[in-house]
Design a protein around this motif. Structure first.
Motif, PDB file in Angstrom:
ATOM      1  N   LEU A 134       0.822  -1.211   0.000  1.00 45.28           N
ATOM      2  CA  LEU A 134       0.000   0.000   0.000  1.00 45.28           C
ATOM      3  C   LEU A 134       0.853   1.258   0.000  1.00 45.28           C
ATOM      4  CD1 LEU A 134      -2.535  -0.963   2.840  1.00 45.28           C
ATOM      5  CD2 LEU A 134      -2.685  -1.513   0.402  1.00 45.28           C
ATOM      6  N   GLY A 135       0.369   2.305  -0.672  1.00 50.31           N
ATOM      7  CA  GLY A 135       1.053   3.582  -0.617  1.00 50.31           C
ATOM      8  C   GLY A 135       0.414   4.578  -1.597  1.00 50.31           C
ATOM      9  N   GLN A 136       0.731   5.727  -1.486  1.00 52.97           N
ATOM     10  CA  GLN A 136       1.353   6.409  -0.349  1.00 52.97           C
ATOM     11  C   GLN A 136       0.288   6.602   0.720  1.00 52.97           C
ATOM     12  OE1 GLN A 136       3.413   9.991  -1.506  1.00 52.97           O
ATOM     13  NE2 GLN A 136       3.882  10.548   0.578  1.00 52.97           N
ATOM     14  N   LEU A 137       0.610   6.215   1.951  1.00 53.22           N
ATOM     15  CA  LEU A 137      -0.359   6.285   3.033  1.00 53.22           C
ATOM     16  C   LEU A 137      -0.645   7.740   3.397  1.00 53.22           C
ATOM     17  CD1 LEU A 137       1.038   3.402   5.256  1.00 53.22           C
ATOM     18  CD2 LEU A 137      -0.926   3.328   3.713  1.00 53.22           C
ATOM     19  N   PRO A 138      -1.877   8.058   3.762  1.00 50.51           N
ATOM     20  CA  PRO A 138      -2.233   9.449   4.083  1.00 50.51           C
ATOM     21  C   PRO A 138      -1.538   9.933   5.347  1.00 50.51           C
ATOM     22  CG  PRO A 138      -4.017   7.955   4.661  1.00 50.51           C
ATOM     23  CD  PRO A 138      -3.027   7.143   3.892  1.00 50.51           C
ATOM     24  N   GLU A 139      -1.385  11.248   5.438  1.00 48.00           N
ATOM     25  CA  GLU A 139      -0.733  11.849   6.606  1.00 48.00           C
ATOM     26  C   GLU A 139      -1.728  12.550   7.520  1.00 48.00           C
ATOM     27  OE1 GLU A 139       3.191  13.713   5.952  1.00 48.00           O
ATOM     28  OE2 GLU A 139       2.768  13.474   3.816  1.00 48.00           O
ATOM     29  N   ASP A 140      -2.994  12.612   7.115  1.00 49.36           N
ATOM     30  CA  ASP A 140      -3.973  13.373   7.892  1.00 49.36           C
ATOM     31  C   ASP A 140      -4.986  12.489   8.627  1.00 49.36           C
ATOM     32  OD1 ASP A 140      -5.141  12.428   5.604  1.00 49.36           O
ATOM     33  OD2 ASP A 140      -6.225  14.294   5.121  1.00 49.36           O
ATOM     34  N   THR A 141      -4.611  11.239   8.867  1.00 56.48           N
ATOM     35  CA  THR A 141      -5.485  10.349   9.635  1.00 56.48           C
ATOM     36  C   THR A 141      -4.639   9.335  10.388  1.00 56.48           C
ATOM     37  OG1 THR A 141      -7.372   8.821   9.518  1.00 56.48           O
ATOM     38  CG2 THR A 141      -5.775   8.703   7.733  1.00 56.48           C
ATOM     39  N   ASP A 142      -5.205   8.784  11.460  1.00 55.19           N
ATOM     40  CA  ASP A 142      -4.479   7.806  12.271  1.00 55.19           C
ATOM     41  C   ASP A 142      -4.821   6.373  11.912  1.00 55.19           C
ATOM     42  OD1 ASP A 142      -3.182   9.785  13.795  1.00 55.19           O
ATOM     43  OD2 ASP A 142      -4.923   9.993  15.123  1.00 55.19           O
ATOM     44  N   LYS A 143      -5.764   6.185  11.002  1.00 51.53           N
ATOM     45  CA  LYS A 143      -6.155   4.818  10.669  1.00 51.53           C
ATOM     46  C   LYS A 143      -6.874   4.769   9.323  1.00 51.53           C
ATOM     47  CE  LYS A 143     -10.551   5.176  13.185  1.00 51.53           C
ATOM     48  NZ  LYS A 143     -11.376   4.665  14.301  1.00 51.53           N
ATOM     49  N   LEU A 144      -6.882   3.587   8.736  1.00 48.30           N
ATOM     50  CA  LEU A 144      -7.644   3.320   7.526  1.00 48.30           C
ATOM     51  C   LEU A 144      -8.610   2.171   7.824  1.00 48.30           C
ATOM     52  CD1 LEU A 144      -4.938   3.407   4.681  1.00 48.30           C
ATOM     53  CD2 LEU A 144      -6.643   5.162   5.218  1.00 48.30           C
ATOM     54  N   VAL A 145      -9.875   2.403   7.572  1.00 52.05           N
ATOM     55  CA  VAL A 145     -10.889   1.369   7.780  1.00 52.05           C
ATOM     56  C   VAL A 145     -11.123   0.671   6.438  1.00 52.05           C
ATOM     57  CG1 VAL A 145     -13.249   0.877   8.491  1.00 52.05           C
ATOM     58  CG2 VAL A 145     -11.963   2.689   9.629  1.00 52.05           C
ATOM     59  N   LEU A 146     -10.792  -0.610   6.379  1.00 51.88           N
ATOM     60  CA  LEU A 146     -10.880  -1.384   5.139  1.00 51.88           C
ATOM     61  C   LEU A 146     -12.040  -2.364   5.257  1.00 51.88           C
ATOM     62  CD1 LEU A 146      -7.064  -2.148   4.687  1.00 51.88           C
ATOM     63  CD2 LEU A 146      -8.346  -0.123   3.939  1.00 51.88           C
ATOM     64  N   LYS A 147     -13.212  -1.950   4.816  1.00 53.09           N
ATOM     65  CA  LYS A 147     -14.396  -2.790   4.945  1.00 53.09           C
ATOM     66  C   LYS A 147     -14.275  -4.024   4.044  1.00 53.09           C
ATOM     67  CE  LYS A 147     -17.349   1.088   6.215  1.00 53.09           C
ATOM     68  NZ  LYS A 147     -18.603   1.847   5.922  1.00 53.09           N
ATOM     69  N   ALA A 148     -14.635  -5.180   4.606  1.00 51.49           N
ATOM     70  CA  ALA A 148     -14.448  -6.446   3.894  1.00 51.49           C
ATOM     71  C   ALA A 148     -15.759  -7.212   3.773  1.00 51.49           C
ATOM     72  CB  ALA A 148     -13.405  -7.299   4.609  1.00 51.49           C
ATOM     73  N   VAL A 149     -15.846  -8.010   2.712  1.00 52.87           N
ATOM     74  CA  VAL A 149     -17.007  -8.871   2.481  1.00 52.87           C
ATOM     75  C   VAL A 149     -16.483 -10.286   2.225  1.00 52.87           C
ATOM     76  CG1 VAL A 149     -19.034  -9.323   1.068  1.00 52.87           C
ATOM     77  CG2 VAL A 149     -18.317  -6.958   1.499  1.00 52.87           C
ATOM     78  N   GLN A 150     -16.990 -11.245   2.988  1.00 54.86           N
ATOM     79  CA  GLN A 150     -16.549 -12.643   2.913  1.00 54.86           C
ATOM     80  C   GLN A 150     -17.700 -13.512   2.407  1.00 54.86           C
ATOM     81  OE1 GLN A 150     -15.331 -14.128   6.739  1.00 54.86           O
ATOM     82  NE2 GLN A 150     -14.351 -15.963   5.915  1.00 54.86           N
ATOM     83  N   THR A 151     -17.430 -14.294   1.351  1.00 53.62           N
ATOM     84  CA  THR A 151     -18.467 -15.129   0.754  1.00 53.62           C
ATOM     85  C   THR A 151     -18.094 -16.607   0.875  1.00 53.62           C
ATOM     86  OG1 THR A 151     -18.990 -13.383  -0.848  1.00 53.62           O
ATOM     87  CG2 THR A 151     -19.795 -15.598  -1.334  1.00 53.62           C
TER      88      THR A 151
END
Length: 251
Positions: A134-151
């Motif tokens: 992953l990149g370039q990671l943002p500098e204006d947040t402390d986290k990334l929420v990666l919503k997932a779907v499992q089938t």
């Protein structure tokens, strides 16, 4: 006769409740889709992470995994590592506001990555890791929420999309969260190198942290399974004791 039946019923219920409670606790201990390592990716830089997908069903296998990336903190580069037995597809979307990366304007970003079984599955009692750069990671947040779907192969779909809140109880289907650490001197100001340069070194660093987390997760999984077996044995012992007691009273 009625006393022995009452005792037998109570013993059976107590054993069943004990076994069920332990199995429920053990099931929730390792059922969540997660992203690892957490807390190791630096703001403004690049990182190699693993999307860890455990199978939480005893009668079905996971055949598809979809990870969605936030639109408010878009990533210009998301590169999946090939996983044997799985076909991967990267879907991009146009940005309302272009990104600037290494002096260039980026008009689109990765919206989601989808892995589909192509000769392999995640069976009961198993998990699979899907590596991403992953990149370039943002500098204006402390986290990334990666919503997932499992089938699953029985057409059941589980959506891991609920964002965990600080200080609140964990939601039933929490979304994977990648925590971002403070930018280092190498990361600050967009000085991070492309994924095939410094990202490799960072990946080595993160892999060490990932191994510790995988070991901890494995330990948790093992402990949960042991507790589940113990709960079953306790329940069976309670039922057997009730039967013997009932027979003795009848005699």
């Amino acid at each position: 006769m009625s006393v022995s039946r009452t005792f037998l019923t109570r013993a059976a219920l107590a054993g069943g409740v004990a076994a069920s409670s332990v199995l429920l606790l053990s099931g929730t201990a390792f059922a969540h889709v997660s992203v690892q390592p957490q807390g190791e990716a630096a703001k403004g830089g690049y990182a190699t992470v693993n999307v860890k997908v455990p199978n939480e069903r005893d009668n079905a296998s996971t055949v598809k995994v979809e990870v969605n990336f936030p639109t408010d903190h878009p990533l210009a580069s998301v590169m999946p590592q090939p996983v044997p037995g799985w076909k991967v597809e990267v879907t991009k979307a146009k940005l309302a506001k272009p990104l600037e990366l290494h002096g260039k304007k980026i008009n689109e970003a990765v919206a989601k990555v989808t892995w589909t079984a192509a000769g392999s599955k995640i069976g009961p009692g198993q998990f699979q890791q899907f590596p991403l750069s992953l990149g370039q990671l943002p500098e204006d947040t402390d986290k990334l929420v990666l919503k997932a779907v499992q089938t699953y192969d029985n057409n059941e779909v589980v959506r891991w999309i609920e964002e965990p809140k600080d200080g609140a109880a964990e939601p039933e289907n929490p979304a994977p969260v990648l925590k971002l650490s403070a930018a280092s001197a190498d990361h600050h100001g967009g000085a991070a190198a492309p994924a095939d340069d410094k990202a490799g070194d960072k990946a080595g660093h993160h892999d060490k942290g990932g191994k510790h987390e995988e070991a901890a997760a494995s330990s948790t999984d093992s402990a949960a399974r042991v507790l589940g077996v113990v709960g079953i044995l306790v329940g069976l012992a309670g039922i057997a004791f009730g039967v013997l007691a009932g027979r003795r009273r009848s005699a």
